[in-house]
Design a protein around this motif. Structure first.
Motif, PDB file in Angstrom:
ATOM      1  N   MET B 292     -45.649  16.931  34.194  1.00  0.00           N
ATOM      2  CA  MET B 292     -45.230  17.477  35.489  1.00  0.00           C
ATOM      3  C   MET B 292     -46.028  16.837  36.700  1.00  0.00           C
ATOM      4  O   MET B 292     -45.573  16.413  37.731  1.00  0.00           O
ATOM      5  N   ALA B 293     -47.281  17.080  36.422  1.00  0.00           N
ATOM      6  CA  ALA B 293     -48.120  16.445  37.436  1.00  0.00           C
ATOM      7  C   ALA B 293     -47.978  14.662  37.710  1.00  0.00           C
ATOM      8  O   ALA B 293     -48.144  14.508  38.722  1.00  0.00           O
ATOM      9  N   PHE B 294     -47.683  14.094  36.588  1.00  0.00           N
ATOM     10  CA  PHE B 294     -47.666  12.593  36.865  1.00  0.00           C
ATOM     11  C   PHE B 294     -46.046  12.377  37.634  1.00  0.00           C
ATOM     12  O   PHE B 294     -46.346  11.542  38.553  1.00  0.00           O
ATOM     13  N   ILE B 295     -45.191  13.214  37.419  1.00  0.00           N
ATOM     14  CA  ILE B 295     -43.981  12.940  38.115  1.00  0.00           C
ATOM     15  C   ILE B 295     -44.200  13.600  39.597  1.00  0.00           C
ATOM     16  O   ILE B 295     -43.766  12.645  40.543  1.00  0.00           O
ATOM     17  N   THR B 296     -44.944  14.542  39.819  1.00  0.00           N
ATOM     18  CA  THR B 296     -45.270  14.945  41.085  1.00  0.00           C
ATOM     19  C   THR B 296     -45.913  13.679  41.967  1.00  0.00           C
ATOM     20  O   THR B 296     -45.386  13.584  43.168  1.00  0.00           O
ATOM     21  N   TYR B 297     -46.892  13.264  41.289  1.00  0.00           N
ATOM     22  CA  TYR B 297     -47.613  12.137  41.831  1.00  0.00           C
ATOM     23  C   TYR B 297     -46.902  11.048  42.383  1.00  0.00           C
ATOM     24  O   TYR B 297     -47.121  10.778  43.369  1.00  0.00           O
ATOM     25  N   LEU B 323     -49.238  -1.699  42.318  1.00  0.00           N
ATOM     26  CA  LEU B 323     -48.076  -1.241  41.324  1.00  0.00           C
ATOM     27  C   LEU B 323     -48.641  -1.280  40.128  1.00  0.00           C
ATOM     28  O   LEU B 323     -48.525  -0.507  39.359  1.00  0.00           O
ATOM     29  N   ALA B 324     -49.595  -2.175  39.947  1.00  0.00           N
ATOM     30  CA  ALA B 324     -50.219  -2.348  38.437  1.00  0.00           C
ATOM     31  C   ALA B 324     -51.169  -1.154  38.355  1.00  0.00           C
ATOM     32  O   ALA B 324     -51.187  -0.450  37.088  1.00  0.00           O
ATOM     33  N   VAL B 331     -47.445   5.990  35.413  1.00  0.00           N
ATOM     34  CA  VAL B 331     -45.937   5.513  34.749  1.00  0.00           C
ATOM     35  C   VAL B 331     -46.080   5.419  33.127  1.00  0.00           C
ATOM     36  O   VAL B 331     -45.567   6.108  32.464  1.00  0.00           O
ATOM     37  N   VAL B 332     -47.253   4.421  32.836  1.00  0.00           N
ATOM     38  CA  VAL B 332     -47.300   4.241  31.329  1.00  0.00           C
ATOM     39  C   VAL B 332     -47.639   5.462  30.484  1.00  0.00           C
ATOM     40  O   VAL B 332     -47.165   5.885  29.617  1.00  0.00           O
ATOM     41  N   PRO B 333     -48.871   6.311  31.045  1.00  0.00           N
ATOM     42  CA  PRO B 333     -49.104   7.691  30.493  1.00  0.00           C
ATOM     43  C   PRO B 333     -47.920   8.671  30.388  1.00  0.00           C
ATOM     44  O   PRO B 333     -47.653   9.114  29.345  1.00  0.00           O
ATOM     45  N   LEU B 334     -47.262   8.571  31.421  1.00  0.00           N
ATOM     46  CA  LEU B 334     -45.954   9.427  31.544  1.00  0.00           C
ATOM     47  C   LEU B 334     -45.008   9.152  30.420  1.00  0.00           C
ATOM     48  O   LEU B 334     -44.608  10.076  29.586  1.00  0.00           O
ATOM     49  N   ILE B 355     -55.565   6.159  28.860  1.00  0.00           N
ATOM     50  CA  ILE B 355     -55.090   4.953  29.935  1.00  0.00           C
ATOM     51  C   ILE B 355     -55.089   5.715  31.069  1.00  0.00           C
ATOM     52  O   ILE B 355     -55.441   5.166  32.207  1.00  0.00           O
ATOM     53  N   ALA B 356     -54.646   7.090  31.121  1.00  0.00           N
ATOM     54  CA  ALA B 356     -54.500   7.794  32.717  1.00  0.00           C
ATOM     55  C   ALA B 356     -55.935   8.095  33.165  1.00  0.00           C
ATOM     56  O   ALA B 356     -56.241   7.602  34.309  1.00  0.00           O
ATOM     57  N   VAL B 357     -56.964   8.279  32.248  1.00  0.00           N
ATOM     58  CA  VAL B 357     -58.423   8.542  32.677  1.00  0.00           C
ATOM     59  C   VAL B 357     -58.921   7.406  33.356  1.00  0.00           C
ATOM     60  O   VAL B 357     -59.380   7.381  34.257  1.00  0.00           O
ATOM     61  N   LEU B 358     -58.566   6.263  32.575  1.00  0.00           N
ATOM     62  CA  LEU B 358     -59.154   4.912  33.222  1.00  0.00           C
ATOM     63  C   LEU B 358     -58.369   4.671  34.432  1.00  0.00           C
ATOM     64  O   LEU B 358     -58.979   4.014  35.377  1.00  0.00           O
ATOM     65  N   GLY B 359     -57.213   4.883  34.423  1.00  0.00           N
ATOM     66  CA  GLY B 359     -56.216   4.806  35.750  1.00  0.00           C
ATOM     67  C   GLY B 359     -56.773   5.368  36.781  1.00  0.00           C
ATOM     68  O   GLY B 359     -56.735   4.887  37.859  1.00  0.00           O
ATOM     69  N   ILE B 360     -57.122   6.839  36.913  1.00  0.00           N
ATOM     70  CA  ILE B 360     -57.682   7.353  37.775  1.00  0.00           C
ATOM     71  C   ILE B 360     -58.936   6.655  38.369  1.00  0.00           C
ATOM     72  O   ILE B 360     -59.254   6.676  39.649  1.00  0.00           O
TER      73      ILE B 360
END
Lengths: 318, 416
Positions: B292-297, B323-324, B331-334, B355-360
């Protein structure tokens, strides 16, 4: 009877004035919104067409502020070739850079120092109130309370404040203070202005400097582009520049917002009291809603096991 | 795997996990019931400790150098990049990953989802340690670390965003310590302390939500001071606080998924069946929330691009880089979460969370370092600066593991 009336009216006045003083704060607050800067705000007008790059101002500043000796002497013009686009740092409050332009008869020189904004970004970003805007217009810094977070360096749209990174025990921000202690507070112009042999720097009241600038531009329109840098940049600055070539050609950052930097964080700051006041009731309410559902559903069983039972069923159902 | 076997070998004599008797001496509890020699053996036989030691052998002298010879003896001391990788990683990266405490606190205490109870304490601990070490990182980077308390007691700049961050992080640290006190009270056998904290837990949790909303957002708002210096794609003054707040929601949840996956595998002896048995279900539940948070983000990121009319930037080199980052971070974690939850494939969710943790962290570093001063030169941190980051991370790891070994975080205490 008369006495009583008087006493009542006195009380009324007292109470109403106390209430208005406490909640309405008439005048004070309203004028803060409309405050357009100190009328006594002094400034300096820099005329790029007059500057010859002699660096007298750099030398005078160094002397006045007791800064360390430069590694290239102030009378050595080779600094312009050796180091392009210098910026003020922990050893120099002001620097002059050279810009070759085909649009003008001689190379242009631009003096850089703190512009002493009317609404300084460094001041509004500082969480220990280390900066002060004086009625004379100077933005001064108090090293005694500074924590060294360097947010002022992030915030300054002109990248002026510098940090003494090489000091372990007494680091501090280094920046031009308009010679406030020694000169400006006594009504005298800063050292750099006094040292200028070409009258490229004009000291005076900011409002007067603006009209002087316009007068010069009107009298010799071929000599100046029709723009005063600093009139609106970052909400207006005390130091103003006029130039014979477009400002971008003389190294000026034209992307600096035309409003005070504070305006960009106001949206967030306005949200803070909302969260502080709305969240407690909202989440306490959600807590009560969740609990009510549990206790109504619970018949005999303890509330917690009932809820966890429900959830487990749910996840098995998927 | 070798590590775990070693630990298990030594500790298996205690029936899997060591649980001290209430009246056991503190020294015995600290050594996990082992003799000093056995405990030393445990440390020396673990190759992870050797890696940590290798980092610290160089890192601790570097830390001393920083404090004795100034920041510029280990960093570039750049006037153009006032904030480097120490703050970019340590403060801006660690804090969103530490939102787990208030996320799971809210879920369990406010929404009363008892099914998430087994992971609540891990989330609270992750939050507490994350914040604590963000402050440690700050103390390394701050020019005058001995004046850290000035904003609280000496000189006030209440209109500054950092003032809010300072106060909120300080109060929230206190709240998180209070929230972890029940676990400590169980370990130290102080039942009255536990009862007292349980009685104010609702207040603590709500305070945690308020403080987190504001300072997670405030960290984003700090960048609004530099609208002209940061690449427009990474700064949108109207939405910056919202971007930071919403990304901290999935940041905290994903960090808990990552940490719980690690302890489940490498610290199995410490987990009880309540934790291990429920973890897969809980992980999927956390993934749903994070989705849900990914979509909101993603939506507010698109809104920000539209609002600031930055579409053309997207087709530049910066746009591709942006975009990367967005794909890695959200997007990938979602997508992984969607497939993982739909088909109950927990491993997929665990990789997605990593992946999301590294992404942040990447996003925060992009804002502080990469897109900052995008029109002029690029700052590359010195190796010493990076090594300092690794050093503090090692301290973080050591303290984290020390607490998990002892306090009833991964297992339910017999008194509970």
């Amino acid at each position: 009877m008369k006495l009583k009336m008087n006493r009542r009216s006195v009380l009324k006045t007292l109470v109403s004035s106390a209430v208005s003083a406490a909640f309405l704060r008439p005048g004070g607050n309203a004028s803060a919104h409309d405050f357009s800067g100190y009328e006594t705000n002094r400034g300096v007008l820099v005329d790029l067409s007059r500057c010859i790059g002699c660096r007298s101002c750099e030398a005078a500043c160094n002397r006045e502020q007791g800064l360390p000796a430069p590694h290239i002497a102030f009378d050595d013009q080779s600094v312009f070739e050796q180091e392009h686009s210098r910026r003020p740092d922990q050893n120099a409050y002001t620097v002059v850079n050279k810009y070759d332009s085909l649009l003008w008869e001689h190379p242009l020189f631009r003096k850089i120092q703190c512009n002493h904004c009317l609404e300084p970004a460094c001041l509004t970003a500082c969480f220990v109130n280390a900066y002060t805007k004086t009625p004379e217009g100077a933005v001064v810094y108090n090293a005694d309370v500074c924590v060294g977070c360097r947010t002022c360096m992030i915030a300054c749209p002109f990248s002026i404040p510098a940090f003494r990174y090489d000091s372990a025990f007494s680091p501090r921000i280094m920046k031009c203070i308009f010679c406030y202690d020694t000169r400006l507070s006594k009504g005298r112009p800063p050292a750099c202005v006094e040292a200028c042999p070409m009258e490229a720097l004009t000291f005076g009241n900011r409002q007067e400097l603006l009209s002087i600038a316009r007068k010069r531009m009107r009298r010799e329109p071929h000599r100046y582009v029709d723009y005063i840098y600093g009139e609106h940049e970052a909400g207006g600055t005390s130091w103003l520049y006029i130039s014979p070539v477009p400002f971008a050609k003389a190294g000026f950052d034209m992307e600096v917002p035309k409003q005070p930097i504070l305006n960009f964080v106001k949206d967030f700051l306005a949200m803070v009291p909302m969260v502080l006041t709305i969240w407690p009731g909202l989440f306490a309410g959600i807590f009560l809603l969740c609990r009510r559902r549990g206790s109504v559903a619970g018949t005999g069983e303890s509330q917690e096991s009932k809820i966890s039972g429900e959830i487990i069923d749910e996840s098995h159902g998927e | 795997m070798k590590v775990m076997e070693n630990n298990s070998e030594i500790l298996s004599g205690y029936g899997g996990g060591y649980e001290p008797a209430d009246e056991a001496r503190i020294s015995e509890k600290l050594l996990l019931g082992l003799s000093g020699r056995q405990y030393l053996d445990l440390i020396v036989k673990n190759p992870v400790n050797w890696a940590v030691a290798a980092i610290l052998v160089i890192g601790i002298p570097l830390l001393l150098q920083r404090y004795l010879m100034g920041l510029s003896s280990v960093t570039h001391g750049s006037q153009d990049y006032p904030w480097g990788i120490i703050l970019g990683f340590g403060l801006f990266g660690m804090v969103p990953l530490s939102a787990s405490g208030f996320m799971l606190g809210t879920t369990v205490e406010i929404f009363q989802r008892a099914d998430f109870k087994p992971i609540e304490r891990l989330a609270l601990l992750n939050g507490l340690l994350g914040y604590f070490f963000a402050v440690v990182f700050l103390l390394v980077d701050l020019g005058m670390p001995w004046r850290l308390h000035y904003a609280m007691f000496v000189s006030f700049g209440p209109a500054a965003v950092l003032f809010l961050v300072a106060w909120h992080v300080a109060t929230y640290l206190s709240v998180q310590i209070a929230e972890m006190l029940p676990a400590f009270a169980e370990w130290a056998n102080l039942p009255r302390l536990k009862r007292f904290v349980r009685s104010i837990v609702l207040g603590l949790t709500i305070a945690g939500i308020i403080l987190s909303t504001l300072h997670q957002g405030a960290l984003g708002a700090l960048f609004c001071y530099a609208p002209g210096k940061i690449h427009p794609l990474w700064i949108s003054p109207e939405f910056q606080w919202l971007h930071y707040f919403v990304s901290s929601i999935f940041g905290g949840l994903c960090m808990v998924i990552v940490v719980s996956s690690l302890v489940r595998r490498y610290m199995t002896w410490r987990c009880d069946t309540n934790f291990l048995g429920n973890l897969d279900g809980i992980t999927l539940g956390l993934a749903k929330g994070a989705a849900m948070a990914f979509i909101t983000y993603l939506i507010i990121k698109i809104v920000a691009v539209a609002h600031d009319e930055e579409w053309l930037y997207l087709v530049s080199g910066w746009g591709i880089y942006y975009l990367a980052e967005l794909f890695t971070m959200a997007v990938v974690p979602l997508c992984l979460f969607a497939v993982g939850v739909r088909h109950r494939r927990v491993t997929l969710v665990r990789w997605g969370a990593l992946i999301a943790v590294l992404g942040i962290v990447w996003n925060r570093l992009n804002t502080v370092l990469v897109s900052y001063n995008w029109t002029s030169h690029q700052e590359i941190p010195t190796w010493q600066e990076c090594w300092l980051v690794a050093t503090i991370l090692c301290f973080y790891f050591i303290v984290y593991r020390f607490v998990l070994y002892r306090l009833p975080v991964l297992f339910t205490h017999k008194s509970a």
